[in-house]
Design an enzyme around this catalytic site. Structure first.
Site, mmCIF file in Angstrom:
data_model
loop_
_atom_site.group_PDB
_atom_site.id
_atom_site.type_symbol
_atom_site.label_atom_id
_atom_site.label_comp_id
_atom_site.label_asym_id
_atom_site.label_seq_id
_atom_site.Cartn_x
_atom_site.Cartn_y
_atom_site.Cartn_z
ATOM 1 N N ARG A 1 -9.504 4.099 -13.335
ATOM 2 C CA ARG A 1 -9.357 4.578 -12.181
ATOM 3 C C ARG A 1 -9.758 6.130 -11.854
ATOM 4 N NH1 ARG A 1 -4.680 5.420 -10.358
ATOM 5 N NH2 ARG A 1 -4.918 5.198 -7.986
ATOM 6 N N TYR B 1 -12.636 6.094 -9.026
ATOM 7 C CA TYR B 1 -12.523 6.910 -7.557
ATOM 8 C C TYR B 1 -11.678 8.143 -7.814
ATOM 9 C CZ TYR B 1 -8.739 3.121 -7.529
ATOM 10 O OH TYR B 1 -7.913 1.913 -7.943
ATOM 11 N N GLU C 1 4.533 -6.287 0.875
ATOM 12 C CA GLU C 1 3.831 -6.800 -0.505
ATOM 13 C C GLU C 1 3.688 -5.407 -1.238
ATOM 14 O OE1 GLU C 1 1.213 -10.588 1.054
ATOM 15 O OE2 GLU C 1 -0.037 -8.680 0.983
ATOM 16 N N PRO C 2 4.558 -4.758 -1.927
ATOM 17 C CA PRO C 2 4.215 -3.808 -2.501
ATOM 18 C C PRO C 2 3.883 -4.146 -4.076
ATOM 19 C CG PRO C 2 6.716 -4.256 -2.438
ATOM 20 C CD PRO C 2 5.974 -5.267 -1.812
ATOM 21 N N GLY C 3 2.972 -3.446 -4.839
ATOM 22 C CA GLY C 3 2.616 -3.552 -5.984
ATOM 23 C C GLY C 3 2.651 -2.288 -6.844
ATOM 24 N N ARG C 4 2.062 -1.417 -6.589
ATOM 25 C CA ARG C 4 1.903 -0.216 -7.064
ATOM 26 C C ARG C 4 3.181 0.688 -6.893
ATOM 27 N NH1 ARG C 4 -2.751 2.944 -7.044
ATOM 28 N NH2 ARG C 4 -3.567 1.745 -5.129
ATOM 29 N N CYS D 1 -18.098 5.868 -24.576
ATOM 30 C CA CYS D 1 -19.638 6.546 -24.532
ATOM 31 C C CYS D 1 -20.168 6.758 -23.100
ATOM 32 C CB CYS D 1 -20.602 5.661 -25.427
ATOM 33 S SG CYS D 1 -22.298 6.531 -25.861
ATOM 34 N N GLU D 2 -19.451 7.504 -22.532
ATOM 35 C CA GLU D 2 -19.888 7.823 -21.051
ATOM 36 C C GLU D 2 -19.465 9.392 -20.636
ATOM 37 O OE1 GLU D 2 -21.559 6.221 -18.752
ATOM 38 O OE2 GLU D 2 -21.643 4.305 -19.619
ATOM 39 N N GLY E 1 0.610 -1.310 -0.028
ATOM 40 C CA GLY E 1 0.002 0.017 0.228
ATOM 41 C C GLY E 1 0.814 1.360 -0.050
#
Length: 458
Positions: free
Chosen positions: A353, A357, A313-316, A384-385, A271
């Protein structure tokens, strides 16, 4: 009206603390080649766009390796047993698992699909941990069959499934017990996971975690190696990590006294936040890790337990800053008194993303990332949004149809969350390193979009 707007923009910007240098501060001198173009891993971004088409997600592999080394160096300097486990939900592919294998890293997977990808990449199974709050019987069977190194147990249903699956075998299974420590991180509510009211893990205060430990210890073929907690994602405040590290040691000491359980591993999750925009002010991920180590060392000594290994547990923070999404600019819409819309050939299908959010990104032009910005625009996608806006306020120089726009820091959760909404193909993925580029995920074709469709004949 367009010229008046730009003049007003320049007047405003001249009075900001940013001063006259409007170049994105995430672009360094080394990122600019002799032609003044953005380069990624030593390859001209315009060359990449021309060769592979757009949209395309490009990873600078050297940045990925460097971040793994930086995490690893902290543990080595502190003389602590550890594991840097890449949280592959951020981006999973055969190629990224092969890079992790080259780096002798650990990985965690959260689905049978990610595990199947790791198997195809010939990743060492003993260096995989399997997460998930609702692992199916088929997924657990798959993990057991292939000898996954650690299963992170999340709930009582999973304990029952494991007990049934190993009842008639001689296999021993290493597990970690995931808890919800009751510590909320300062992050978006969609990606906060450590609070009591969470779908993940066993609650501590209600006694669920204790009950789960007793059940697991009663199964002779299960070896509980440690305790796991994860408090959320994109976190900038080190206090949450300090809190969870201290809480895990307290739980380990309590369980040692009550159940004679000796914790070998404390897994504090990941995180660690990264910088997406000028509004983000993260500390260095290594500083997070050093603070965690300090707390565990001190708390373990005070609690009288042996110093456990620490897993992160790094991901980003490993793949996020290494990723660049290249788009081609198309149409433009100017509305008097409002920000213009500059549209690109991708959008929420390759990066959900911002719509999901309100995530923020920065962008530059590939042909001149140092160009003077003259206006602020909305970067709109092609889907189409009305909510398909990649950036709702992006400073840019003058743009033209056909320009290549590069969105920065898109390596995490962009391709991983990509979709075929509006029946648009997902983009290609390219790895670059030492001035060389390689296609690692093909761009989907229209045939790919329909190959699972069946004719209706009733």
């Amino acid at each position: 009206m367009r010229i008046v707007y730009r003049d007003f923009f320049l007047f405003e910007m001249a009075n900001r603390e940013l001063g006259e240098n409007l170049m994105n501060d995430q672009i360094k001198a080394a990122d600019i080649n002799s032609s003044g173009h953005l380069q990624i891993g030593g390859v001209d971004a315009l060359t990449l766009a021309d060769k592979y088409g757009t949209p395309v997600l490009v990873y600078d592999v050297a940045k990925i390796r460097d971040q793994i080394h930086r995490f690893r160096n902290v543990f080595e300097q502190e003389h602590v047993e550890y594991e840097v486990s890449y949280a592959s939900k951020a981006f999973a592919s055969v190629a990224i698992y092969q890079v992790m294998k080259q780096e002798q890293a650990h990985i965690d997977v959260v689905s049978g699909g990610e595990l199947a990808t790791a198997i195809k990449a010939d990743f060492p199974m003993e260096k995989i941990s399997f997460h998930g709050n609702n692992k199916s019987e088929a997924e657990l069977s798959m993990a057991l069959e292939h000898g996954v190194g650690t299963i992170v147990v999340d709930n009582f249903h999973e304990i029952d499934l494991l007990k049934q699956l190993i009842a008639d075998s001689s296999k021993r299974v290493n597990v970690q017990l995931r808890i919800t420590p009751g510590i909320a991180a300062h992050t978006n509510s969609y990606i906060a996971t450590g609070q009591v009211d969470s779908k993940f893990g066993f609650d501590v205060d209600s006694g669920q975690a204790d009950k789960a430990l007793r059940e697991l210890m009663a199964i002779s073929q299960i070896n509980v190696t440690g305790i796991h907690a994860h408090i959320g994602s994109q976190i900038f405040d080190v206090q949450g990590f300090k809190g969870v590290a201290h809480k895990l040691v307290q739980i380990a000491a309590d369980w040692q006294e009550k159940y004679d359980f000796h914790t070998k591993i404390l897994n504090v999750g990941g995180g660690f936040g990264i910088k997406y925009s000028a509004d983000d002010h993260p500390i260095h991920p290594e500083d997070f890790v050093r603070a965690i180590i300090d707390v565990v060392k001190k708390s373990a000594q005070e609690s009288g337990i042996d110093m456990p290994a620490i897993w992160i547990e790094p991901g980003r923070s490993i793949v996020g800053p290494a990723g660049y999404t290249l788009y081609t600019i198309g149409s433009r819409k100017d509305i008097p008194g409002l920000l213009p819309y500059v549209s690109v050939d991708g959008g929420m299908g390759d990066n959900i993303r911002p719509a999901l959010y309100n995530a923020k990104y920065e962008a530059v032009l590939a042909r001149d990332p140092q160009a003077q910005n003259i206006e602020e625009v909305r970067i709109a996608g092609k889907y189409c949004e009305s909510g398909d806006i990649l950036s709702d306020r992006q400073p840019l120089p003058e743009t033209h149809p056909g320009d290549v726009l590069v969105m920065l820091d898109t390596g995490a959760y962009d391709y991983a969350m990509a979709s075929n909404y509006n029946r648009n193909p997902r983009p290609a993925v390219v790895f670059v390193e030492n001035g060389r580029d390689q296609l690692v995920i093909k761009r989907e074709s229209y045939d790919d979009l329909t190959h699972l469709d069946l004719n209706y004949s009733l």
